[in-house]
Scaffold this motif. Sequence first.
Motif, PDB file in Angstrom:
ATOM      1  N   GLU A 339      31.817  25.977  41.074  1.00  0.00           N
ATOM      2  CA  GLU A 339      32.859  24.960  40.954  1.00  0.00           C
ATOM      3  C   GLU A 339      33.755  24.946  42.186  1.00  0.00           C
ATOM      4  O   GLU A 339      34.164  23.883  42.666  1.00  0.00           O
ATOM      5  CB  GLU A 339      33.685  25.207  39.691  1.00  0.00           C
ATOM      6  CG  GLU A 339      34.679  24.102  39.378  1.00  0.00           C
ATOM      7  CD  GLU A 339      34.031  22.739  39.234  1.00  0.00           C
ATOM      8  OE1 GLU A 339      34.649  21.740  39.658  1.00  0.00           O
ATOM      9  OE2 GLU A 339      32.887  22.672  38.717  1.00  0.00           O
ATOM     10  N   ARG A 340      34.040  26.111  42.718  1.00  0.00           N
ATOM     11  CA  ARG A 340      34.857  26.209  43.932  1.00  0.00           C
ATOM     12  C   ARG A 340      34.165  25.497  45.095  1.00  0.00           C
ATOM     13  O   ARG A 340      34.808  24.780  45.882  1.00  0.00           O
ATOM     14  CB  ARG A 340      35.073  27.698  44.258  1.00  0.00           C
ATOM     15  CG  ARG A 340      36.220  28.026  45.205  1.00  0.00           C
ATOM     16  CD  ARG A 340      37.573  27.959  44.526  1.00  0.00           C
ATOM     17  NE  ARG A 340      37.704  28.733  43.307  1.00  0.00           N
ATOM     18  CZ  ARG A 340      38.068  30.023  43.246  1.00  0.00           C
ATOM     19  NH1 ARG A 340      38.330  30.684  44.356  1.00  0.00           N
ATOM     20  NH2 ARG A 340      38.212  30.621  42.088  1.00  0.00           N
ATOM     21  N   LEU A 341      32.862  25.680  45.211  1.00  0.00           N
ATOM     22  CA  LEU A 341      32.110  25.017  46.271  1.00  0.00           C
ATOM     23  C   LEU A 341      32.061  23.505  46.043  1.00  0.00           C
ATOM     24  O   LEU A 341      32.197  22.721  46.985  1.00  0.00           O
ATOM     25  CB  LEU A 341      30.688  25.571  46.344  1.00  0.00           C
ATOM     26  CG  LEU A 341      30.535  27.044  46.733  1.00  0.00           C
ATOM     27  CD1 LEU A 341      29.070  27.461  46.717  1.00  0.00           C
ATOM     28  CD2 LEU A 341      31.139  27.311  48.117  1.00  0.00           C
ATOM     29  N   ALA A 381      38.399  29.552  50.505  1.00  0.00           N
ATOM     30  CA  ALA A 381      38.500  29.101  49.119  1.00  0.00           C
ATOM     31  C   ALA A 381      38.116  30.200  48.140  1.00  0.00           C
ATOM     32  O   ALA A 381      38.613  30.257  47.012  1.00  0.00           O
ATOM     33  CB  ALA A 381      37.607  27.878  48.900  1.00  0.00           C
ATOM     34  N   VAL A 382      37.247  31.116  48.577  1.00  0.00           N
ATOM     35  CA  VAL A 382      36.854  32.243  47.731  1.00  0.00           C
ATOM     36  C   VAL A 382      37.862  33.380  47.853  1.00  0.00           C
ATOM     37  O   VAL A 382      38.273  33.980  46.846  1.00  0.00           O
ATOM     38  CB  VAL A 382      35.437  32.731  48.108  1.00  0.00           C
ATOM     39  CG1 VAL A 382      35.075  33.994  47.336  1.00  0.00           C
ATOM     40  CG2 VAL A 382      34.416  31.628  47.844  1.00  0.00           C
ATOM     41  N   VAL A 383      38.277  33.664  49.047  1.00  0.00           N
ATOM     42  CA  VAL A 383      39.160  34.815  49.283  1.00  0.00           C
ATOM     43  C   VAL A 383      40.541  34.609  48.663  1.00  0.00           C
ATOM     44  O   VAL A 383      41.144  35.549  48.122  1.00  0.00           O
ATOM     45  CB  VAL A 383      39.294  35.083  50.801  1.00  0.00           C
ATOM     46  CG1 VAL A 383      40.349  36.157  51.077  1.00  0.00           C
ATOM     47  CG2 VAL A 383      37.956  35.493  51.384  1.00  0.00           C
ATOM     48  N   LEU A 390      38.338  38.425  39.434  1.00  0.00           N
ATOM     49  CA  LEU A 390      37.920  39.457  40.378  1.00  0.00           C
ATOM     50  C   LEU A 390      38.133  38.978  41.809  1.00  0.00           C
ATOM     51  O   LEU A 390      37.802  37.833  42.154  1.00  0.00           O
ATOM     52  CB  LEU A 390      36.442  39.814  40.174  1.00  0.00           C
ATOM     53  CG  LEU A 390      36.058  40.316  38.773  1.00  0.00           C
ATOM     54  CD1 LEU A 390      34.553  40.511  38.688  1.00  0.00           C
ATOM     55  CD2 LEU A 390      36.783  41.625  38.459  1.00  0.00           C
ATOM     56  N   ALA A 391      38.672  39.854  42.655  1.00  0.00           N
ATOM     57  CA  ALA A 391      38.861  39.542  44.074  1.00  0.00           C
ATOM     58  C   ALA A 391      37.535  39.752  44.787  1.00  0.00           C
ATOM     59  O   ALA A 391      37.049  40.878  44.910  1.00  0.00           O
ATOM     60  CB  ALA A 391      39.945  40.439  44.670  1.00  0.00           C
ATOM     61  N   LEU A 392      36.948  38.670  45.256  1.00  0.00           N
ATOM     62  CA  LEU A 392      35.634  38.734  45.894  1.00  0.00           C
ATOM     63  C   LEU A 392      35.664  38.014  47.230  1.00  0.00           C
ATOM     64  O   LEU A 392      36.593  37.256  47.524  1.00  0.00           O
ATOM     65  CB  LEU A 392      34.577  38.087  44.992  1.00  0.00           C
ATOM     66  CG  LEU A 392      34.339  38.761  43.630  1.00  0.00           C
ATOM     67  CD1 LEU A 392      33.429  37.909  42.768  1.00  0.00           C
ATOM     68  CD2 LEU A 392      33.748  40.149  43.818  1.00  0.00           C
TER      69      LEU A 392
END
Length: 453
Positions: A339-341, A381-383, A390-392
Amino acid sequence: MDATVSDPSPVRVALVDSGGAARAVMQGLLRSEGAEVHAFAYGDEALQALADGLRVDLVLVSRHLPDMGALELLRRVRQTPCCAVLPVVLITGDDAEPLRLSALEGGFTEVLLRAVPDQLAPHLRVLLRRQIDRQRGRILLVEDSPAMAAATAEALAPLGMKVEHVLRAHEALERLEQQAFDLVIVDVVLPGALTGLGLLSAIRSRRDDLAELPVLAYTGYDERVRRVEMLRRGANDYVTKPIDADELRARVSNLVRYWRLLQQVRRQHALMMRQAVTDALTGLHNRYLLDDLGPRHVRRAWRGGEPLTAMMLDLDHFKDVNDQHGHDRGDQVLREFAERLREQVRPEDVLVRYGGEEFALLLPRLGPAVAEGHAERLRQAVVQRPLAGLALTVSIGVCVWQPAPSPGASASAEDAAAWLRGLLVCADRALYRAKGAGRNRCVVDVVDTVPSV
């Protein structure tokens, strides 16, 4: 003019069954599905009610009746006005195949095996569903005579379908663009620049699904040459004037049923096609869609000398997520990552789940500087926000292809597929370097020739 049934009314069922307990069970099941039930213990009672004007959509008849056999009741139903095409279903406790085939050969619409309620209910539901679908049928009647149109609508009234009448062929074409229909009934002799035969040709020459819409032609001329011409132009069937109401209802019922079955097949095919190219976990497309769409973008880039960028994205240390938090949490991470992508891509971009925790992106007309900036935004966007709490981080490999223009040239399907594979391999190698350099980074390669694989 409309002869309408705006909203499907409850399916009206005549239940003819001499067994009191069995009849009560069947009646309860039908009513639980929303049907309006008229129950009879004797065949003569049911026939008299139909002769007196009882309108039903479906007849269910037990094999054994105290006053007549089920086949005799079927024969007399067919002789009752407005009941010639009424679906009549035989109810029996005998599941022998010869009996079923004999019943169908005798004219029953189908055979329903008497069973315990839990087993019988789904079959009744299907029966009622078919009747509701028929009630929702829409017919476009193209007839320049209001009197003939009124007579046709009256003859079709027992079917419960909606009949919309227009006077001219060009009006019919306009209505077909505005509203979905299940059947067109057209008089082949119409005044104006476009005749009924011309309308037939116009429908059959369309380039969409409506090209297969069933058309019933009618005419006052019962001539072989004219009949052949109607069929050659694409009519599915025809009737001659004056119209026989029972014949008209039978032909209309068959054509609407054909169209509904065709639509059902199309929906099932479309669903299977979506499932074939959709990743069930994330809802993104899978790599099979990339194999289909990717070569088109490759050919376009090669012909026009436009840049084409491929990205491979891989969540860092994803195995640890599954090992430490379980696969359900891992699945949640993948769904949120997808979804983030999805939030970051353009409509023309091709985003797919490539496999496991690896995702691929194909981005047309994206040069090196823009591609590097876009990859960095995806990484951020992920960081910047946790995935499933969870921090990924994510590593991204980018390959930007800048081909020389080849105007007027064409690439074979094999070449385009090979160039796509090479582009993805190039991006995958860049991803491997990003992983080797410590992860949580983007590595960009720019090539003018796609690596061969």
